[in-house]
Design a protein around this motif. Sequence first.
Motif, PDB file in Angstrom:
ATOM      1  N   ILE A  45       0.835  -1.206   0.000  1.00 53.17           N
ATOM      2  CA  ILE A  45       0.000   0.000   0.000  1.00 53.17           C
ATOM      3  C   ILE A  45       0.867   1.252   0.000  1.00 53.17           C
ATOM      4  O   ILE A  45       0.616   2.201  -0.763  1.00 53.17           O
ATOM      5  N   MET A  46       1.888   1.261   0.848  1.00 51.01           N
ATOM      6  CA  MET A  46       2.784   2.417   0.893  1.00 51.01           C
ATOM      7  C   MET A  46       3.491   2.624  -0.453  1.00 51.01           C
ATOM      8  O   MET A  46       3.611   3.757  -0.936  1.00 51.01           O
ATOM      9  N   ALA A  47       3.938   1.539  -1.042  1.00 50.10           N
ATOM     10  CA  ALA A  47       4.608   1.649  -2.333  1.00 50.10           C
ATOM     11  C   ALA A  47       3.642   2.127  -3.413  1.00 50.10           C
ATOM     12  O   ALA A  47       4.011   2.939  -4.280  1.00 50.10           O
ATOM     13  N   SER A  48       2.391   1.660  -3.372  1.00 52.42           N
ATOM     14  CA  SER A  48       1.398   2.097  -4.355  1.00 52.42           C
ATOM     15  C   SER A  48       1.117   3.592  -4.222  1.00 52.42           C
ATOM     16  O   SER A  48       1.010   4.315  -5.223  1.00 52.42           O
ATOM     17  N   ILE A  49       0.991   4.057  -2.982  1.00 52.38           N
ATOM     18  CA  ILE A  49       0.778   5.496  -2.775  1.00 52.38           C
ATOM     19  C   ILE A  49       1.958   6.298  -3.299  1.00 52.38           C
ATOM     20  O   ILE A  49       1.789   7.331  -3.980  1.00 52.38           O
ATOM     21  N   ALA A  50       3.167   5.835  -2.998  1.00 51.91           N
ATOM     22  CA  ALA A  50       4.357   6.549  -3.454  1.00 51.91           C
ATOM     23  C   ALA A  50       4.438   6.580  -4.983  1.00 51.91           C
ATOM     24  O   ALA A  50       4.762   7.616  -5.579  1.00 51.91           O
ATOM     25  N   VAL A  51       4.127   5.457  -5.626  1.00 51.32           N
ATOM     26  CA  VAL A  51       4.175   5.411  -7.094  1.00 51.32           C
ATOM     27  C   VAL A  51       3.131   6.339  -7.700  1.00 51.32           C
ATOM     28  O   VAL A  51       3.405   7.085  -8.650  1.00 51.32           O
ATOM     29  N   PHE A  52       1.911   6.316  -7.159  1.00 52.89           N
ATOM     30  CA  PHE A  52       0.849   7.189  -7.670  1.00 52.89           C
ATOM     31  C   PHE A  52       1.220   8.658  -7.520  1.00 52.89           C
ATOM     32  O   PHE A  52       1.100   9.450  -8.471  1.00 52.89           O
TER      33      PHE A  52
END
Length: 330
Positions: A45-52
């Motif tokens: 989830i953290m990585a997805s937020i950072a990528v977005f």
Amino acid sequence: MASTTPIASPPPAPPVARKSTSTGRAGDKVFLGLSRGSGILLLVIMASIAVFLTYRAAIAISKDEGNFLTTFDWNPAGNPPVFGIAVLLFGTVVSSIIAMVIAVPIAVGIALFISHYAPRKLAAPIAYVVDLLAAVPSIIYGIWGALFLVPYMEGLNLWLDEFFGWTYVFEKTEVGVARSLFTVGVLLAIMILPIVTSVSREVFLQVPRMNEEAALALGATRWEVIRLSVLPFGRSGVISASMLGLGRALGETMAVATVLSPSFLISGHLLNPGGGTFAQNIAAKFDEANELGRDALIASGLVLFVLTLLVNGAARLIIARRKEYSGANA
């Protein structure tokens, strides 16, 4: 010679049937899988937020005609679009520092009073009220700040200007209501005070009783016990509580938007109206922003995201370097 009769040995105990541990092992495996999956899910989830955030921020910054880090203006709808986070970064950091300087010492004092000074009949109601204040929604604090705190801050601002105006920071050079970064810092301090107090109180209550009794047996006073036993044991907990409060101060939106009079100017006079923060700017401009404007707001959100990660990372490093105060060896 007297005859002796052999003593009969007791019959052997029946073999104890060993319980099968297959059920326990299966439960351990299930718990391990769930806990490991939860940790991996959090990282995803953290990585997805950072990528977005990074993807949308890159689109906005590529179309920015100004310097994203140093520009004072915010006009992504202009032709050409020009926007930057200099004012927002300054306002966010300054208001959070003001909040921490005010809130942390008071919170630690309240926590010590509840845990080591107040009688039990008085400590329980105070702790309950503190915990209750932590659950108050931020919009309530914002309404209270706008209707009550701002009018009464004007007198404090005039007093600070009269006696501490020579410091430049507390010099009031503009006439207007107290919708300034200093007022925002005071409001944020009130908001994070219950959080820091509650966590610090729980940490102080975990101090081993033997440590305090040993200090008292050596003739230490109540303050010496706190200084030599309680505070060293709870230091890492107080740091964690402070970082938790700082995280809320950095990302507070509605209360700041209700109290602050926003402007894209950086001024060292903290009593003057104006300034801005990341969260306040996002809340104020998101509805009226076009597609590029929303990407620009997301880019500012990415900076806030990174700033929060850096703050929490710094807190973890501080705690790791002071393991002797973490209470792990108590």
